[in-house]
Design an enzyme around this catalytic site. Structure first.
Site, PDB file in Angstrom:
ATOM      1  N   ASN A 172       0.653  -1.509   0.059  1.00  0.00           N
ATOM      2  CA  ASN A 172       0.190  -0.321   0.147  1.00  0.00           C
ATOM      3  C   ASN A 172       0.591   1.405  -0.021  1.00  0.00           C
ATOM      4  OD1 ASN A 172       0.307  -0.863   2.462  1.00  0.00           O
ATOM      5  ND2 ASN A 172      -1.499   0.206   3.709  1.00  0.00           N
ATOM      6  N   GLU A 213       0.361   5.634   0.739  1.00  0.00           N
ATOM      7  CA  GLU A 213      -0.565   6.016   0.776  1.00  0.00           C
ATOM      8  C   GLU A 213       0.168   7.268   0.349  1.00  0.00           C
ATOM      9  OE1 GLU A 213      -1.490   5.631   5.190  1.00  0.00           O
ATOM     10  OE2 GLU A 213      -2.403   4.072   4.685  1.00  0.00           O
ATOM     11  N   CYS A 263      -4.375   0.369  -1.868  1.00  0.00           N
ATOM     12  CA  CYS A 263      -4.432  -0.475  -1.966  1.00  0.00           C
ATOM     13  C   CYS A 263      -3.322  -1.589  -2.188  1.00  0.00           C
ATOM     14  CB  CYS A 263      -5.478  -1.200  -1.554  1.00  0.00           C
ATOM     15  SG  CYS A 263      -6.430  -0.393  -0.944  1.00  0.00           S
ATOM     16  N   GLU A 290      -3.558  -4.677  -3.186  1.00  0.00           N
ATOM     17  CA  GLU A 290      -3.310  -5.602  -3.934  1.00  0.00           C
ATOM     18  C   GLU A 290      -3.993  -4.083  -5.269  1.00  0.00           C
ATOM     19  OE1 GLU A 290      -4.890  -4.641  -1.388  1.00  0.00           O
ATOM     20  OE2 GLU A 290      -6.109  -6.352  -0.409  1.00  0.00           O
ATOM     21  N   CYS A 292     -10.961  -4.148   0.348  1.00  0.00           N
ATOM     22  CA  CYS A 292     -11.006  -3.466   1.146  1.00  0.00           C
ATOM     23  C   CYS A 292     -12.505  -4.030  -0.353  1.00  0.00           C
ATOM     24  CB  CYS A 292     -11.095  -2.258   1.090  1.00  0.00           C
ATOM     25  SG  CYS A 292     -10.391  -1.813  -0.941  1.00  0.00           S
ATOM     26  N   CYS A 333     -10.962  -2.791  -3.778  1.00  0.00           N
ATOM     27  CA  CYS A 333     -10.005  -3.811  -4.345  1.00  0.00           C
ATOM     28  C   CYS A 333     -10.625  -5.105  -4.718  1.00  0.00           C
ATOM     29  CB  CYS A 333      -9.045  -4.114  -3.262  1.00  0.00           C
ATOM     30  SG  CYS A 333      -7.567  -2.915  -3.172  1.00  0.00           S
TER      31      CYS A 333
HETATM   32  N1  THU Z   1      -5.274  -1.505   2.698  1.00  0.00           N
HETATM   33  C1  THU Z   1      -4.646  -2.016   1.562  1.00  0.00           C
HETATM   34  O1  THU Z   1      -3.609  -2.006   1.402  1.00  0.00           O
HETATM   35  N2  THU Z   1      -5.685  -3.117   1.427  1.00  0.00           N
HETATM   36  C2  THU Z   1      -6.904  -4.130   1.386  1.00  0.00           C
HETATM   37  O2  THU Z   1      -7.649  -4.306   1.207  1.00  0.00           O
HETATM   38  C3  THU Z   1      -7.048  -2.741   2.915  1.00  0.00           C
HETATM   39  C4  THU Z   1      -6.970  -1.808   3.257  1.00  0.00           C
HETATM   40  C5  THU Z   1      -4.622  -0.339   2.979  1.00  0.00           C
HETATM   41  C6  THU Z   1      -5.205   0.848   2.986  1.00  0.00           C
HETATM   42  C7  THU Z   1      -4.882   1.958   3.855  1.00  0.00           C
HETATM   43  O3  THU Z   1      -3.335   2.296   3.037  1.00  0.00           O
HETATM   44  C8  THU Z   1      -4.275   0.883   4.991  1.00  0.00           C
HETATM   45  O4  THU Z   1      -4.759  -0.169   4.734  1.00  0.00           O
HETATM   46  C9  THU Z   1      -5.149   1.072   6.432  1.00  0.00           C
HETATM   47  O5  THU Z   1      -7.022   1.231   5.599  1.00  0.00           O
END
Ligand code: THU
Length: 178
Positions: free
Chosen positions: A67, A69, A78, A80, A112, A115
């Site tokens: 991920n 940000e 994310c 994925e 999520c 994704c």
């Molecule tokens: N996140 C992911 O990378 N994948 C997921 O399936 C769930 C959430 C990340 C997004 C954000 O950077 C952090 O987790 C907190 O939500």
């Protein structure tokens, strides 16, 4: 009516189970290790929640991603979607399995909603998805990490699939000609 027979509805072909890491195929262990490795590169100054993902392409290559940000939050990617975008930009568009890892003491971190839809786009049928707790490590280099990854053996892995996670997901639409 049997809804599995209705055109366009996507129902899981694969059962959802929980298995021990040590009982999984070598190819699945390889995916989970790759997700754990790439997770260490996560750029997470806002959530401090690192996620790693790895996708196996139809031709057997592994594409992983973490991920990433952003200060404005919504431009964040994310793990994925990072992995899938890496693959697609290399000309790879079809996947046969995926793994996602993050560290929560007593919960699986499943993809999520956004994704799930993104994975669906590049899954030409139901594909298995392996969700596991990330290995806790202070490893300074890859060799040390490899050692820590060997401790995964007793961990539970959620073995699910994209159609389990997104039943009847949106696939495509047909242009309506008036
Ligand atoms: N996140 C992911 O990378 N994948 C997921 O399936 C769930 C959430 C990340 C997004 C954000 O950077 C952090 O987790 C907190 O939500």
């Amino acid at each position: 009516m049997d809804t599995t027979k209705v055109t366009g509805l996507k129902k899981a072909d694969l059962p959802e189970t929980i298995q021990l890491y040590k009982d999984l195929d070598v190819s699945v262990k390889e995916l989970l290790k790759s997700a754990n490795k790439v997770r260490l590169n996560a750029y997470v100054p806002y959530s401090n929640f690192k996620v790693g993902a790895a996708f196996r392409s139809k031709c057997g290559r592994i594409f992983n991603g973490c991920n990433v940000e952003n200060a404005a939050f919504s431009p964040s990617s994310c793990a994925e979607r990072t992995a899938i975008c890496k693959a697609v930009s290399e000309g790879v568009r079809e996947f046969t399995a995926a793994a996602v890892v993050a560290y929560q003491e007593d919960a699986f971190t499943t993809p999520c909603g956004v994704c799930r839809q993104f994975i669906m786009e590049f899954a030409h049928g139901d594909i298995p998805l392996y969700v596991a707790k990330a290995v806790q490590t202070n490893a300074e280099d890859l060799k040390e990490l490899e050692g820590d990854l060997e401790n995964l053996s007793t961990d539970n892995v959620l073995c699910t699939s994209i159609y389990n996670l997104l039943p009847n997901g949106f696939r495509n639409f047909k242009k309506i000609v008036n």
